[in-house]
Motif scaffolding. Structure first.
Motif: not given
Length: 613
Positions: A404-412, A360-369, A329-336
């Motif tokens: 349980x939480x989607x991986x994101x900056x807020x769930x660290x 970053x905030x919710x872990x939803x990365x489909x728009x990046x993918x 997830x963080x790799x995908x965010x790094x791509x954006x």
């Protein structure tokens, strides 16, 4: 396009109401189970305004919508007359056993993902507040909020009983009652008063704690669904209302306590032992595999199949899987972020920037993918490499999720050890960013309009196609359009015009391929192959054709400058709709470059875009 109109188009293109067995949704996609997937028009769906992509996997036909999926889903079930309590799941569909199992798991967890993620984020917030001393674990406030965060996990057998039964076509409330029976205070009290053993009609029953569990209820409700169909075939219809649920409970609950429950616990325990064995033997290797592979599992839509394993691990003290896949997830965010830093294209920069925040905030990365990675396919390797690095580090330090939480900056805050986990995720993010900035993201070199290419001793000129303006008005970038589908370039690249005269003409010589019944949008394919969508106004489909007068129909041949439609700008604005008109090249991938004319205003039939292939 309104959610209702989009839902109608989707239902029609998946083969109509009669072809839909059922549909659920997750965070970003509609997951259809169809009687015959060959009836679905995949390519038309992918080109539909509001659809990001289409994926066929695990027996599901998945339509990727994005953040508005829940609104579209509500309209789909209305349009298709779907009742979650009476879905006809008896129709046999083709597919392997493993695919069907993943389909059931995915369909059962999809309705719960939002609640699970929300509860997990609440747990993360509580962890952060207690770590910083803002809240005491002894306070009533903490206890009440902790109960809110724990509730769905503690009572998970009830929620899953409902969703599994719905997925399998049985009564969802009876499924929920089976789960509730395992948590009933009288039943759980046996564990405290009698130890680990009791009996049912003289048959020994091994007592276990089923709160937070997953597999026992999956086994129990799966058997119940079979029994439910059998009872409905054998019991007179007038007696079914009370007799089928009563017999189901009498049979399934004791069988669950005697056999299904203990078997499910042992299965879950064995899987957990195996995962932990791999993790302990080589955390680096396990982390590298999961960190790099999770992106592809997400693309194919099978990632939710791992949810039960994650939840079982959490019930036993902590889960390594979430900690490992977070790297992807963080790799995908790094791509954006890398594309945001690298590109000089204002529209692409706006798109990359707009996908960063949800990731970053919710872990939803489909728009990046779907919006970035699949468009620039060489970046797939960057994301995989970064996933290996971040996942490997996470595995090395023994990172685990505690909720349980989607991986994101807020769930660290839910991960432990805290600092090493942050280092692992920063590594994944940084590696993708650096690779993107240093090596670029484009699949092939984009050539200028007048650039020559020398191949095998011959000089060839890149093919160009001129697109003239269909409107008179003020030019805007797509990033300024008040519609995320157009602004993100999910439909393709192009330009927007704020029209000052209420008529649109053909921008090319070609064929009219689409005229929306409401007249607000027209699609044209040029003789050279460019596919152009002229969408007059935002959400103007809701006007249902008012103030639009198309003069062409689907299949008509048109010449550049021929009148397509007239429309009343003032009345459209008075009705509360902007007339900003995106002009989209929907087959953008065919071209190496789409060049906009540098001007603030344009007259109809003046040069607007140059397509370079």
């Amino acid at each position: 396009m309104s959610y209702q109109s989009l839902a109608k188009e989707i239902v029609q293109m998946v083969g109509g109401e009669q072809n839909i067995i059922n549909v659920v949704h997750c965070a970003t996609r509609l997951r259809f189970k169809l009687k015959d997937q060959s009836q679905a028009e995949k390519k038309k769906l992918e080109n539909l305004d509001g659809v990001l992509s289409v994926v066929e996997n695990s027996g599901q036909f998945q339509v990727v919508i994005g953040s508005h999926v829940s609104e579209v889903y509500q309209e789909v079930i209305k349009v298709a007359n779907i009742n979650s309590e009476s879905n006809d799941l008896s129709v046999k569909t083709k597919g392997k056993v493993v695919a069907k199992i993943f389909d059931v798991i995915s369909g059962s967890f999809s309705p719960l993902l939002g609640a699970l993620a929300g509860a997990g984020m609440l747990r993360a917030l509580l962890t952060l507040l207690t770590m910083t001393g803002v809240l005491s674990t002894e306070s009533g406030t903490y206890t009440i909020l902790l109960a809110a965060g724990n509730a769905i996990f503690f009572f998970l057998p009830i929620f899953l009983g409902i969703t599994i039964a719905s997925k399998l076509g049985a009564n969802p409330y009876v499924g929920g009652m089976i789960g509730a029976a395992l948590l009933d205070p009288n039943f759980t009290g046996l564990l405290q008063n009698n130890g680990n053993i009791t009996d049912f009609l003289g048959i020994p029953v091994v007592l276990m704690n089923y709160s937070f569990s997953v597999f026992p209820i999956f086994i129990a409700v799966s058997i119940y669904a079979v029994l439910d169909r059998f009872l409905k075939k054998t019991i007179h219809k007038d007696l079914q209302m009370f007799l089928v649920p009563m017999l189901s409970l009498i049979i399934i609950v004791p069988l669950t306590a005697i056999a299904f429950g203990p078997i499910g616990v042992y299965v879950a325990s064995s899987i957990g032992v195996f995962i932990n064995f791999l993790y302990s033997e080589s955390g680096i290797l396990t982390g590298a595999i999961m960190g790099s592979g999770w992106t592809f599992l997400t693309l194919f839509g099978v990632h939710t199949g791992f949810t039960p394993f994650i939840l079982e691990n959490l019930a036993n003290g902590g889960d390594p899987l979430l900690a490992l896949v977070s790297a992807a997830v963080f790799a995908q965010i790094g791509l954006a972020f890398g594309i945001f830093l690298k590109t000089k294209d204002k529209k692409l920069k706006a798109l990359a920037g707009s996908t960063l925040l949800p990731g970053l905030l919710s872990g939803i990365t489909e728009p990046i993918l779907y919006g970035l990675m699949l468009r620039y396919k060489r970046t797939i390797l960057y994301v995989a490499i970064a996933g290996v690095v971040g996942g490997g580090i996470s595995g090395l330090v023994g990172a685990r999720a505690l909720a349980y939480a989607f991986p994101s900056a807020l769930s660290i805050p839910i991960y432990s050890p805290f600092v090493p986990y942050i280092i692992a995720m920063l590594s994944a993010f940084t590696v993708t960013t650096i690779l993107t900035v240093v090596f670029g993201y484009e699949d092939k070199k984009k050539l200028g309009v007048e650039e020559n290419v020398v191949e095998a001793g011959q000089t060839t000129i890149n093919k160009q196609e001129a697109i003239v303006s269909p409107l008179t008005g003020v030019i805007k970038s797509l990033a300024e359009v008040a519609d995320p589908v157009f602004a993100s370039e999910a439909m393709g690249k192009g330009i927007a015009i704020e029209p000052t005269i209420g008529k649109a003409v053909s921008p090319v010589n070609g064929k009219v391929t689409t005229v929306f019944p409401t007249g607000h949008a027209i699609g044209i394919t040029s003789n050279e192959g460019a596919e152009i969508l002229i969408h007059i106004g935002i959400n103007t489909v809701q006007l249902e054709g008012k103030y639009y007068s198309p003069v062409v129909k689907q299949g008509d041949r048109v010449s550049q400058g021929d009148l397509l439609v007239t429309f009343d700008i003032e009345k459209i604005k008075e009705a509360g709709y902007p007339v900003t008109t995106p002009i989209i090249i929907t087959n953008t991938d065919r071209y190496t470059e789409i060049i906009e004319m540098k001007k603030e205003a344009v007259q109809e039939k003046e040069g607007l875009l140059t397509l370079v292939s």
